[in-house]
Design an enzyme around this catalytic site. Structure first.
Site, PDB file in Angstrom:
ATOM      1  N   SER A 188       3.512  -1.991  10.309  1.00 51.87           N
ATOM      2  CA  SER A 188       4.951  -2.073  10.543  1.00 51.87           C
ATOM      3  C   SER A 188       5.592  -3.240  10.379  1.00 51.87           C
ATOM      4  CB  SER A 188       5.198  -1.608  11.985  1.00 51.87           C
ATOM      5  OG  SER A 188       4.662  -0.196  12.279  1.00 51.87           O
ATOM      6  N   LYS A 200       0.112   4.339  -0.483  1.00 53.30           N
ATOM      7  CA  LYS A 200      -0.685   5.627   0.145  1.00 53.30           C
ATOM      8  C   LYS A 200      -0.514   6.555  -0.793  1.00 53.30           C
ATOM      9  CE  LYS A 200      -0.057   3.149   4.584  1.00 53.30           C
ATOM     10  NZ  LYS A 200      -0.199   3.461   6.064  1.00 53.30           N
ATOM     11  N   HIS A 240      -9.545   0.900   5.368  1.00 53.61           N
ATOM     12  CA  HIS A 240      -8.267   1.238   5.976  1.00 53.61           C
ATOM     13  C   HIS A 240      -8.337   2.340   7.327  1.00 53.61           C
ATOM     14  CE1 HIS A 240      -4.024   2.604   6.466  1.00 53.61           C
ATOM     15  NE2 HIS A 240      -3.754   1.365   5.929  1.00 53.61           N
ATOM     16  N   GLY A 262       2.572   2.328  10.827  1.00 55.11           N
ATOM     17  CA  GLY A 262       3.390   3.347  10.587  1.00 55.11           C
ATOM     18  C   GLY A 262       4.189   3.757  11.933  1.00 55.11           C
ATOM     19  N   GLU A 314      -6.673   4.484   8.138  1.00 52.82           N
ATOM     20  CA  GLU A 314      -6.603   6.119   7.637  1.00 52.82           C
ATOM     21  C   GLU A 314      -7.939   6.645   7.077  1.00 52.82           C
ATOM     22  OE1 GLU A 314      -2.890   5.652   5.571  1.00 52.82           O
ATOM     23  OE2 GLU A 314      -2.109   4.949   7.477  1.00 52.82           O
ATOM     24  N   ASN A 322       0.901  -1.097   0.037  1.00 51.87           N
ATOM     25  CA  ASN A 322      -0.172   0.005  -0.069  1.00 51.87           C
ATOM     26  C   ASN A 322       0.803   1.258   0.092  1.00 51.87           C
ATOM     27  OD1 ASN A 322      -1.674   1.861   0.620  1.00 51.87           O
ATOM     28  ND2 ASN A 322      -2.217   1.379   2.646  1.00 51.87           N
ATOM     29  N   GLU A 360      -5.276  -5.219  10.903  1.00 53.78           N
ATOM     30  CA  GLU A 360      -4.429  -3.931  10.977  1.00 53.78           C
ATOM     31  C   GLU A 360      -4.636  -3.087  12.188  1.00 53.78           C
ATOM     32  OE1 GLU A 360      -2.315  -3.008   6.976  1.00 53.78           O
ATOM     33  OE2 GLU A 360      -4.099  -1.577   7.255  1.00 53.78           O
TER      34      GLU A 360
HETATM   35  P1  PGA Z   1       2.928   0.154   7.675  1.00 55.75           P
HETATM   36  O1  PGA Z   1       1.405   0.460   7.059  1.00 55.75           O
HETATM   37  O2  PGA Z   1       3.445  -0.954   7.148  1.00 55.75           O
HETATM   38  O3  PGA Z   1       3.600   1.610   7.232  1.00 55.75           O
HETATM   39  O4  PGA Z   1       2.639   0.305   9.174  1.00 55.75           O
HETATM   40  C1  PGA Z   1       0.629  -0.359   7.069  1.00 55.75           C
HETATM   41  C2  PGA Z   1      -0.886  -0.030   6.311  1.00 55.75           C
HETATM   42  O5  PGA Z   1      -1.078   1.043   6.495  1.00 55.75           O
HETATM   43  O6  PGA Z   1      -1.286  -0.819   5.465  1.00 55.75           O
END
Ligand code: PGA
Length: 261
Positions: free
Chosen positions: A214, A13, A96, A174, A98, A11, A168
């Site tokens: 992460s 983003k 997601h 992140g 976010e 992803n 997640e």
């Molecule tokens: P990350 O993001 O690997 O940077 O923690 C995962 C995600 O948002 O799908």
């Protein structure tokens, strides 16, 4: 768990413009081998999907949309629909954290998006996960169950085979603070229990459940080795061609074993 395939989903983003995206795909294409047991899915910015779809070998990479609006067409300035993405992507990320937390998407929006994706032959990757405070209050089980119920409410049993679930935890995204494989497996079990209630035993073992949050080259194998987990949804580490390719390599022929509790 569907042991026939491991999903590695990147992803990206809101990173990389069209040119950068194309460069990253170019690097990945040189380092990632086509393997029948690993499905590598890239989710670049929507703007770059068209260019990348012409660049990739569809046996090597599948594409995913990061987001879309649930109506097929109409007066919705600035939005892109699943209908418009049909044929361009095989998958779409839905729910997601976010989108849930920054853009205030609720279970009804997410349910409508899952429906829209399925109606347009796009496989939704439904993301679920608890926040740090929900975890601290021991609410993980309830949150996951509610999000699964909320997201899948209108999905019929002949459609569920086209859905992927990604666990997640919000606190792990992140942050570098990843969930332990034991915790990821415990969450996958909660998710499968909920799917079993909705669709029965057999289907509950077939729906792929991934971990995300992460993930790095250092910790990827620990999840990939768990029989309860069918792959990874990767943010930050998917932007680095070396790291992402290494994780895909680890996914090939992993030594899957159940994490004992
Ligand atoms: P990350 O993001 O690997 O940077 O923690 C995962 C995600 O948002 O799908």
């Amino acid at each position: 768990m569907s042991k026939d395939k491991t999903y590695i989903i990147g992803n990206w983003k809101m990173n990389n413009n069209i040119h950068d995206s194309s460069m990253l795909v170019h690097k990945l294409a040189n380092t990632i081998k086509v393997r029948r047991d690993v499905e590598v899915v890239l989710a670049p910015v929507s703007l770059a999907l068209q260019a990348i779809s012409l660049q990739i070998n569809r046996r090597q990479f599948k594409l995913a949309a990061q987001n879309f609006y649930w109506r097929d067409e109409g007066a919705f300035t600035g939005e892109i629909s699943a209908y418009q993405l049909k044929g361009l992507v095989d998958y779409a990320i839905v729910g997601h954290s976010e989108r849930r937390h920054i853009f205030a998407e609720n279970d009804k929006d997410i349910r409508s998006k899952v429906q829209a994706a399925l109606r347009n032959d796009i496989k939704p990757i439904l993301c679920v996960g608890e926040t740090a405070s929900e975890r601290a209050n021991n609410e993980t089980k309830d949150v996951l169950s509610d999000q699964i119920l909320g997201g899948l409410a209108n999905v019929a049993s002949n459609e569920i085979k086209n859905v992927i679930i990604a666990y997640e935890p919000v606190w792990a995204i992140g942050t570098g603070n990843f969930a332990s494989p034991d915790d990821a497996v415990a969450a996958a079990r909660i998710i499968r229990t909920q799917i079993r209630h909705l669709y029965g035993e057999e289907i509950s073992h077939k729906v792929p459940v991934l971990y995300g949050g992460s993930v790095s080259t250092d910790n990827a194998s620990a999840y990939l080795n768990c029989i309860e987990l069918d792959g990874l949804l990767i943010g930050g580490s998917s932007l680095n061609s070396y790291d992402f390719s290494e994780i895909v390599k680890k996914a090939h022929n992993t030594d899957k074993k159940a994490v004992k509790k």
